[in-house]
Scaffold this motif. Structure first.
Motif, PDB file in Angstrom:
ATOM      1  N   THR A  70      -6.469   4.633   5.233  1.00  0.00           N
ATOM      2  CA  THR A  70      -5.368   5.101   4.398  1.00  0.00           C
ATOM      3  C   THR A  70      -5.882   6.199   3.488  1.00  0.00           C
ATOM      4  OG1 THR A  70      -4.373   2.907   4.405  1.00  0.00           O
ATOM      5  CG2 THR A  70      -3.614   4.419   2.706  1.00  0.00           C
ATOM      6  N   THR A  99       1.612   5.164   9.388  1.00  0.00           N
ATOM      7  CA  THR A  99       2.379   4.524   8.331  1.00  0.00           C
ATOM      8  C   THR A  99       2.294   5.450   7.132  1.00  0.00           C
ATOM      9  OG1 THR A  99       1.973   2.302   9.153  1.00  0.00           O
ATOM     10  CG2 THR A  99       2.481   2.507   6.810  1.00  0.00           C
ATOM     11  N   ARG A 114       4.194   6.700   3.178  1.00  0.00           N
ATOM     12  CA  ARG A 114       5.093   6.324   2.101  1.00  0.00           C
ATOM     13  C   ARG A 114       4.932   7.266   0.925  1.00  0.00           C
ATOM     14  NH1 ARG A 114       2.160   3.874  -1.887  1.00  0.00           N
ATOM     15  NH2 ARG A 114       3.761   2.693  -2.954  1.00  0.00           N
ATOM     16  N   LYS A 143       7.853   4.719   6.021  1.00  0.00           N
ATOM     17  CA  LYS A 143       8.038   3.989   7.273  1.00  0.00           C
ATOM     18  C   LYS A 143       6.697   3.528   7.814  1.00  0.00           C
ATOM     19  CE  LYS A 143      12.282   6.416   8.163  1.00  0.00           C
ATOM     20  NZ  LYS A 143      12.996   7.420   8.900  1.00  0.00           N
ATOM     21  N   ASN A 144       6.718   2.398   8.508  1.00  0.00           N
ATOM     22  CA  ASN A 144       5.514   1.824   9.105  1.00  0.00           C
ATOM     23  C   ASN A 144       5.490   2.067  10.611  1.00  0.00           C
ATOM     24  OD1 ASN A 144       4.610   0.689   6.673  1.00  0.00           O
ATOM     25  ND2 ASN A 144       5.888  -1.108   6.971  1.00  0.00           N
ATOM     26  N   GLY A 145       4.360   2.486  11.126  1.00  0.00           N
ATOM     27  CA  GLY A 145       4.147   2.607  12.565  1.00  0.00           C
ATOM     28  C   GLY A 145       5.112   3.525  13.281  1.00  0.00           C
TER      29      GLY A 145
END
Length: 153
Positions: free
Chosen positions: A104, A128, A130, A140-142
């Protein structure tokens, strides 16, 4: 796990999520109201640089928008969180990552206009992403998975 973080803070940086309760009158007693006009979304500001195009976005309430961009020449994604109305510095975050290996990249701090850009080479992977403005979060994730499978071990 790799975590890359650049933080700019005025005083202590604290992120909190607040919940608000909304009391509704019984339907029989409710009177119809005109729909409130939708707030204008923030516009992408080009902060990721040349060659990056917006591939996804998420509105952060009325406060701004988080943009996911991609540069097909480099295979890098970039995220920037942009306020609808710049002003006094507020807590903001732009974050981008993928799951395998867990990585990240985050830019967090107090900003007047935007947070980021943050970059990640995620060619062939789902990302992912944000953004956060004053405790309100969107992303949003993935998503935006590349068509090529990449082995990141």
């Amino acid at each position: 796990m790799t975590i890359i973080r650049r933080a700019t803070a005025i005083g202590a940086t604290v992120t909190a999520t607040a919940c608000a309760a909304l009391a509704l009158a019984p339907a029989a007693a409710a009177t119809p109201k005109a729909a409130a006009p939708k707030a204008a979304a923030a516009q992408y500001n080009g902060a990721c640089g040349s060659g990056y195009s917006v591939v996804n976005s998420a509105q952060i309430g009325t406060k701004g928008t988080v943009f996911l961009t991609y540069n097909s020449a480099t295979g890098k994604n970039c995220v920037v969180t942009v306020r609808t109305t710049p002003g006094k510095a507020v807590h903001m975050t732009a974050s981008l990552g993928f799951a395998s290996p867990t990585t990240t990249v985050t830019d967090t701090g107090y900003f007047t206009t935007y947070a980021g850009p943050v970059y990640l080479d995620a060619r062939g992977l789902c990302v992912t992403w944000r953004g956060e403005i004053s405790g309100e979060v969107a992303g949003k994730n993935g998503t935006n998975c590349g068509s090529l499978a990449a082995d990141r071990h």
